[in-house]
Design an enzyme around this catalytic site. Structure first.
Site, short mmCIF file in Angstrom:
data_model
loop_
_atom_site.label_atom_id
_atom_site.label_comp_id
_atom_site.label_asym_id
_atom_site.label_seq_id
_atom_site.Cartn_x
_atom_site.Cartn_y
_atom_site.Cartn_z
N TYR A 66 0.93 -1.28 -0.01
CA TYR A 66 -0.12 -0.18 0.03
C TYR A 66 1.02 1.27 -0.08
CZ TYR A 66 -3.40 3.39 1.75
OH TYR A 66 -4.43 4.46 2.05
N ASP A 102 9.70 2.30 -0.63
CA ASP A 102 8.80 3.20 0.21
C ASP A 102 9.02 2.71 1.49
OD1 ASP A 102 6.45 3.82 1.59
OD2 ASP A 102 4.81 3.25 0.29
N LYS A 157 5.30 9.48 8.30
CA LYS A 157 5.46 8.93 9.65
C LYS A 157 6.39 9.61 10.61
CE LYS A 157 2.73 5.08 8.03
NZ LYS A 157 1.41 5.23 8.52
N1 HOZ Z 1 -0.61 3.80 6.49
C1 HOZ Z 1 -1.48 3.28 7.45
C2 HOZ Z 1 -1.18 2.02 7.85
N2 HOZ Z 1 -1.58 1.00 6.72
C3 HOZ Z 1 -2.95 3.84 7.50
C4 HOZ Z 1 -3.23 4.75 8.13
C5 HOZ Z 1 -4.62 5.35 7.59
O1 HOZ Z 1 -4.91 4.94 6.40
O2 HOZ Z 1 -5.12 6.39 8.31
#
Ligand code: HOZ
Length: 424
Positions: free
Chosen positions: A141, A236, A264
């Site tokens: 993702y 990433d 992050k």
């Molecule tokens: N990137 C985050 C963990 N998969 C997701 C946070 C979000 O979509 O709020």
């Protein structure tokens, strides 16, 4: 109860009551606690209940909540500088810190989120190579950019959605999907589209189909293929950067990407993102080059200050990573032991301070197909039990448990004690 009242009211004004779908706890049986306060490894909801937090804002809070140095940096900066949309010394300080402490970042561009970082890195790769196609992996993702919402992990995987509505076919026709940890699937694509592939984008330690570290040969193979076909390799490291090691997953594997994306941790818990890499590529960005990417809030002074305070603390205290590793190891081994003693099929994947306990009968979880075989019903029961007993993890089998430097060995004991009680 204030939690439920606030959540019900929120549903009237925000779709699903949330500003990001994963927060809605849609696939588990309980309402989300409404969080009021965080200190160190603990968070507190509006009903006054305390939780040991293993979500850490989905990754950023590696120093724990309201770390003194980060709060000080935010307070002091905000006395004089909130936003200028102009050059500041703070953005230079963070850029220089990242470029000088990491091995593969010669230049960097600040943005405001992980999504922005990854979509911009792909645009840059396309502009640099003059090619349109990208390869991404099932279960990875890279944020909610249209071109990435195919076979994506995180919230889409939790909800079992193959892709998002509202994405024209046009937007994804250049996204080619390969299988994680399966080099042959990537070779097949390169053989078919030889000179059309701008970049491969990959989470070197996947965190969005649960934690799945890449195999060394797989990442090495991606590097070799990119070299052979003159495509760019984008790591990433939005989740893994500054987490699995200060210098990220690329330092653990010893593999050099052309571009890396961050978010992050790099913003110390404030909205942030960045992408960087080889100078020759980064210089294709406007105003030096023809690839246009911009943002009023990019390099915001308060974000830069919080990010710098966070990264300096991590960089100057390498023992913090030893502490994280010890906690991670204790949690991993403890969960495995409890599962074994109680005949619960469980695979625990971990890389440093991020891990996932997969409820599965398989021997290992190495890709999206493996992850999808998990018993999500069992996970949901486990999750609800943990939450009830003050252990807060993400409400999905396909997310990571994150540790912070403020967690103590006793916090892990408590997690394991609650997990053990689940089996009784
Ligand atoms: N990137 C985050 C963990 N998969 C997701 C946070 C979000 O979509 O709020």
């Amino acid at each position: 109860m204030r939690n439920d009242y606030i959540f019900e009211q929120s549903k009237k004004y925000m779709p699903g009551g949330v500003n990001s779908p994963v927060r809605a706890f849609k696939d588990v049986e309980v309402n989300p606690p409404v969080i009021k306060k965080g200190v160190g490894a603990k968070i507190y909801d509006e009903d006054g209940k305390e939780y040991i937090d293993f979500v850490g804002a989905w990754g950023p809070m590696i120093l724990g909540h309201c770390d003194e140095a980060v709060v000080k940096a935010i307070k002091e900066t905000s006395e004089n500088a909130i936003a200028f949309g102009a050059t500041t010394e703070l953005e230079l300080k963070l850029a220089k810190h990242i470029c000088t402490t990491l091995d593969n970042i010669e230049m960097i561009r600040m943005v405001n989120s992980g999504t922005e970082a990854t979509m911009s890195a792909v645009k840059l790769a396309r502009g640099y190579t003059g090619r349109d196609k990208i390869i991404k992996f099932s279960g990875c993702y890279h944020g909610h950019f249209e071109g990435f919402l195919v076979s994506a992990g995180s919230g889409l995987m939790t909800e079992g959605i193959p892709g998002s509505a509202g994405v024209p076919l046009e937007s994804i026709k250049n996204t080619l999907i390969a299988d994680y940890n399966d080099l042959q699937s990537v070779k097949n694509i390169f053989e078919k589209f030889e000179n059309d592939i701008a970049a491969i984008i990959v989470e070197p330690v996947a965190g969005n189909m649960g934690v799945i570290p890449a195999k060394f040969e797989f990442l090495k193979g991606l590097r070799d293929l990119c070299d052979e076909y003159k495509s760019l390799l984008i790591f990433d490291e939005v989740m893994s950067g500054f987490r699995v090691a200060y210098k990220g997953a690329q330092s653990l594997y010893g593999i050099k990407p052309d571009l890396t994306t961050f978010a992050k941790i790099m913003g110390g818990g404030l909205p942030s993102g960045a992408y960087g890499g080889r100078k020759e590529i980064m210089e294709k960005l406007s105003p030096l080059g023809p690839v246009y990417q911009a943002g009023t809030m990019s390099g915001n002074p308060i974000v830069m200050a919080a990010g710098l305070a966070t990264l300096e603390k991590l960089y100057n205290n390498p023992d913090l990573y030893k502490h994280l590793e010890a906690l991670g190891q204790k949690l991993e081994e403890g969960l495995k032991e409890i599962a074994k003693a109680n005949n619960i099929p469980l695979v625990v994947n971990r890389c440093g301070a991020m891990l996932t306990a997969f409820f599965t009968k398989e021997d290992k979880v190495e890709n999206y197909e493996d992850a999808k075989k998990c018993d999500t019903g069992m996970f949901n029961k486990f999750f609800t039990h943990l939450l009830k007993n003050g252990i807060y993890i993400a409400p999905s089998q396909f997310e990571a448990i994150f540790l912070s430097v403020k967690h103590s060995s006793e916090d892990i004991d408590k997690f394991l004690e609650v997990a053990r009680a689940f089996t009784k």
